[in-house]
Write a protein that holds these residues in place. Structure first.
Motif, short mmCIF file in Angstrom:
data_model
loop_
_atom_site.label_atom_id
_atom_site.label_comp_id
_atom_site.label_asym_id
_atom_site.label_seq_id
_atom_site.Cartn_x
_atom_site.Cartn_y
_atom_site.Cartn_z
N PRO A 172 0.79 -1.23 0.00
CA PRO A 172 0.00 0.00 0.00
C PRO A 172 0.83 1.28 0.00
CG PRO A 172 -0.95 -1.58 1.51
CD PRO A 172 0.35 -2.16 1.06
N THR A 173 0.29 2.27 -0.70
CA THR A 173 0.86 3.61 -0.75
C THR A 173 -0.27 4.60 -0.95
OG1 THR A 173 2.35 5.10 -1.95
CG2 THR A 173 1.28 3.40 -3.23
N ASP A 174 -0.10 5.82 -0.44
CA ASP A 174 -1.07 6.88 -0.70
C ASP A 174 -0.55 7.88 -1.73
OD1 ASP A 174 0.86 8.14 0.78
OD2 ASP A 174 -0.47 8.79 2.39
N ALA A 175 0.56 7.55 -2.38
CA ALA A 175 1.18 8.46 -3.35
C ALA A 175 0.32 8.59 -4.60
CB ALA A 175 2.57 7.97 -3.71
N VAL A 176 0.42 9.74 -5.24
CA VAL A 176 -0.27 10.02 -6.50
C VAL A 176 0.79 10.34 -7.55
CG1 VAL A 176 -1.94 11.51 -7.67
CG2 VAL A 176 -2.26 10.93 -5.26
N ALA A 177 0.64 9.80 -8.75
CA ALA A 177 1.58 10.11 -9.83
C ALA A 177 1.52 11.60 -10.13
CB ALA A 177 1.23 9.30 -11.07
N GLU A 205 -6.53 8.28 -10.43
CA GLU A 205 -6.81 6.95 -9.89
C GLU A 205 -7.73 6.16 -10.82
OE1 GLU A 205 -6.42 4.04 -6.70
OE2 GLU A 205 -5.29 5.79 -7.37
N LEU A 206 -8.76 6.79 -11.36
CA LEU A 206 -9.66 6.12 -12.28
C LEU A 206 -8.92 5.63 -13.52
CD1 LEU A 206 -12.78 8.47 -12.15
CD2 LEU A 206 -12.71 6.08 -11.38
N LEU A 207 -8.11 6.49 -14.11
CA LEU A 207 -7.39 6.10 -15.33
C LEU A 207 -6.37 5.01 -15.04
CD1 LEU A 207 -6.95 9.65 -16.88
CD2 LEU A 207 -8.48 7.84 -17.67
N ALA A 208 -5.88 4.95 -13.80
CA ALA A 208 -4.96 3.87 -13.42
C ALA A 208 -5.68 2.53 -13.41
CB ALA A 208 -4.33 4.15 -12.06
N THR A 209 -6.97 2.51 -13.06
CA THR A 209 -7.68 1.23 -13.05
C THR A 209 -7.74 0.61 -14.44
OG1 THR A 209 -9.90 2.17 -13.39
CG2 THR A 209 -9.10 1.99 -11.11
N SER A 210 -7.74 1.42 -15.48
CA SER A 210 -7.74 0.89 -16.85
C SER A 210 -6.33 0.60 -17.35
CB SER A 210 -8.43 1.88 -17.81
OG SER A 210 -7.63 3.03 -18.01
N GLY A 211 -5.32 1.02 -16.60
CA GLY A 211 -3.94 0.72 -16.95
C GLY A 211 -3.29 1.70 -17.89
N LEU A 212 -3.91 2.84 -18.13
CA LEU A 212 -3.36 3.80 -19.08
C LEU A 212 -2.02 4.33 -18.57
CD1 LEU A 212 -4.59 4.79 -21.77
CD2 LEU A 212 -5.27 6.86 -20.57
N LEU A 213 -1.00 4.22 -19.39
CA LEU A 213 0.34 4.69 -19.01
C LEU A 213 0.51 6.17 -19.37
CD1 LEU A 213 2.35 1.59 -20.18
CD2 LEU A 213 2.36 2.48 -17.85
N GLY A 214 1.39 6.83 -18.63
CA GLY A 214 1.72 8.22 -18.94
C GLY A 214 0.74 9.22 -18.38
N VAL A 215 0.03 8.89 -17.29
CA VAL A 215 -0.97 9.77 -16.69
C VAL A 215 -0.46 10.27 -15.35
CG1 VAL A 215 -3.34 9.98 -15.86
CG2 VAL A 215 -2.82 8.47 -17.80
N LEU A 252 2.68 1.65 -12.64
CA LEU A 252 2.08 2.76 -13.39
C LEU A 252 2.63 4.10 -12.93
CD1 LEU A 252 -1.63 1.59 -13.51
CD2 LEU A 252 -0.23 2.08 -15.51
N GLN A 253 2.79 4.25 -11.61
CA GLN A 253 3.29 5.51 -11.06
C GLN A 253 4.77 5.72 -11.34
OE1 GLN A 253 2.26 5.21 -6.90
NE2 GLN A 253 0.22 6.06 -7.22
N GLY A 254 5.51 4.62 -11.50
CA GLY A 254 6.96 4.75 -11.63
C GLY A 254 7.50 4.58 -13.02
N THR A 255 6.63 4.59 -14.03
CA THR A 255 7.07 4.33 -15.41
C THR A 255 6.88 5.56 -16.29
OG1 THR A 255 6.48 2.00 -15.20
CG2 THR A 255 6.75 2.85 -17.43
N THR A 256 7.89 5.90 -17.05
CA THR A 256 7.81 7.02 -17.99
C THR A 256 7.43 6.52 -19.38
OG1 THR A 256 10.18 6.85 -18.45
CG2 THR A 256 9.49 8.39 -16.72
#
Length: 581
Positions: free
Chosen positions: A29-34, A58-68, A526-530
């Motif tokens: 768990p983390t509370d960090a936001v990209a 957070e919503l867009l992360a559920t679909s897996g969209l990269l670069g958000v 997702l949060q750590g990928t460019t």
């Protein structure tokens, strides 16, 4: 039917059906936001750090969209290559946005303010107020998508002159429109999807269905049709948002972290509430699950109050013999919490009962492996308070949001989603806990209770198989919960039907612990990928994940092209390389 018994034999060798041990993964768990910087490229930039911006990411992360990511307006030379998302609670910077659009910038206006509507020449929306409206999405080259849930009261454009209509209300006005590089939604979809997934905070503490006290389903009375009940409407709306910012406004579709563990279009997340059952009732459930290569989570009542009249810190109960427990753990099954706070009225007493159960179970049984929880009777108090409490105990995923609506006579997506997401507190912060809705529950379907649909076991099994197919359309899992005593006293018809339906469709059967561990690892990736634009597409950095992830990239240069949703486009799945490969 009589009791059908399986003998839970110690095998010569126990091999987990998966290639990695969820217990070995400790980063969760983390509370960090990209977040994005003004000077760095971001494929999708959600402006600023308001609660709406945070939840949109957070919503867009559920679909897996990269670069958000969320952040300030871009100042670099490639700013017009970015898609800028303007949430409804972001009201400043209108001249800058207008200038950005004039220079060719791509913008999604989510429920735009009056100032933004005037700046981008959108008409004043009309207001509807009907008991059960639904939406249809009409896209060029894609079939119409119907039965998407809408709030009882909302805004729409009746005749948005000069704008292409992408989504509309059934027999109503326009909800999503586009002109050039500008897309606008009449509704604040971010707030609506949060309300769908989390319920209405104004209903906190109200027992809206009058059964067993306040529960999460009391936060989300479901007024829509049975067809809307049986599809993940919040996930469908999220996929529309992802399609808008990830394809419609892009030169080339953005890659995604696939939202499932395997290439199968769905998965069955399987749990079992012990509800004080003796070991002889539990072991056949484990054996049946293992027979098809699956695993499950047992939410144990060992160590909690055994009766609703017990004292707050009372304990008791049994789980499994040591040898059976060891074997189950090696296979990959998980043991979660099922604390009993029923009969306690004061929230502090309920919280103490949960904390006491957690402490005993962690100390006496599972060391640091305790990751998931579902309350007995789904007991809930307030709105965010139980989430805060579970997060403070270190729980990775909660499972209390169970679909309960007997009038619709079958399992469904009461909270609009099959995907996990972090809970957003009213002040806007994301809590470090995943909320995973449960769609199928045996006592809700075949029990003889005030909240039950009174289906036969066969009817419940067939309806649950249908729900797996519905989840597969949108690439979302289905979570099911059974009770060992109901399973075995009913001949295991529903459980066997669930296991068979998932197996026949090639869908993995996963414990909630494995799913929670994988979901946290995927979110961190997702949060750590460019993601960087190239002349032919996108460059994706290696995955930092400790678990296997699949990467979806647009195109058809593969044996089996697949689309992330009915909105398209098709692309290819491949293992996402890690930094160590």
């Amino acid at each position: 039917m009589g009791i059908v018994l399986f003998t839970y034999m110690a095998p010569r060798a126990v091999v987990s059906p998966h290639g990695w041990d969820w217990r070995a993964i400790t980063e969760g768990p983390t509370d960090a936001v990209a977040t994005a910087t003004a000077g760095g490229f971001q494929a999708v930039r959600v402006l600023d750090s308001s609660p709406g911006a945070v939840y949109a990411v957070e919503l867009l992360a559920t679909s897996g969209l990269l670069g958000v990511a969320a952040g300030p307006s871009a100042t670099h030379a490639n700013a017009t290559r970015e898609v800028v998302v303007v949430p409804a609670d972001r009201c400043t910077g209108v001249p800058a946005l207008k200038a950005h659009a004039a220079s060719g910038g791509r913008i999604l206006l989510v429920g735009p303010s009056e100032a933004l509507r005037e700046a981008f020449e959108l008409p004043e929306p009309a207001v509807w107020a009907e008991p059960a409206p639904e939406a249809a999405v009409d896209l060029s080259g894609a079939r119409a998508l119907r039965n998407l849930p809408l709030p009882p009261r909302g805004r729409e454009w009746v005749k948005p002159a000069g704008w292409e209509v992408l989504a509309r209300r059934v027999d109503g006005g326009s909800l999503v429109v586009q002109r050039g590089s500008i897309v606008a939604t009449s509704l604040d979809l971010v707030s609506w999807l949060r309300a769908l997934r989390q319920g209405d905070a104004e209903l906190a503490g109200i027992d809206t269905d009058g059964v067993h006290g306040t529960k999460p389903n009391d936060l989300r009375p479901f007024p829509w049709s049975s067809s809307a009940w049986r599809q993940p409407g919040a996930d469908a709306w999220t996929e529309l948002l992802s399609w808008l910012v990830g394809e419609r406004l892009q030169d080339r579709p953005l890659p995604r972290a696939w939202p499932l563990m395997t290439a199968a279009p769905s998965a069955l997340i399987l749990t079992a509430d012990q509800d004080f059952a003796e070991p002889d009732w539990i072991e056949p459930v484990l054996a049946r699950t293992e027979a098809v290569g699956g695993e499950l989570t047992l939410l144990t009542t060992k160590g909690t109050r055994q009766a609703n009249t017990d004292a707050v810190d009372a304990k008791g109960g049994a789980l499994l013999p040591a040898a059976s427990l060891s074997r189950a753990r090696i296979w990959g099954h998980g043991i979660g919490l099922h604390p009993n706070g029923a009969g306690l009225r004061a929230p502090r007493d309920i919280a103490q009962a949960i904390a006491s159960h957690h402490a005993r179970t962690e100390k006496e049984l599972l060391a640091d492996e305790l990751r998931v929880a579902r309350h007995h009777y789904l007991q809930w108090w307030g709105y965010s308070e139980p989430m805060d409490h579970l997060a403070s105990l270190g729980i990775w995923m909660e499972l209390n949001f169970v679909s309960i609506e007997p009038r619709l006579r079958g399992p469904g997506f009461q909270f609009g989603s099959g995907r996990p997401a972090r809970w957003q507190a009213p002040e806007g912060r994301l809590l470090p806990i995943l909320s995973q809705p449960t769609q199928v529950e045996d006592d809700v379907l075949v029990g003889e209770y005030g909240y039950s649909a009174n289906l036969t076991e066969v009817q419940a099994a067939l309806a649950s198989a249908y729900l797996l197919d519905s989840g597969a359309v949108w690439r979302v899992p289905v979570t099911a919960n059974v009770h060992p005593t109901l399973v075995m006293s009913g001949g295991a018809v529903l459980l066997d039907g669930l296991l068979a339906a998932a197996s026949e469709r090639g869908m993995p059967i996963l414990s909630a612990e494995r799913w929670a561990t994988w979901s946290w690892q995927r979110l961190r990736a997702l949060q750590g990928t460019t993601v960087r634009p190239t002349p032919t597409g996108w460059q994706v950095a290696p995955s930092p994940s400790e678990v296997p992830l699949l990467l979806w990239t647009p195109g058809d240069d593969c044996e089996a092209p697949v689309a992330p949703s009915p909105l398209g486009p098709t692309g290819c799945l491949s293992p996402w390389p890690t930094s160590g490969t």
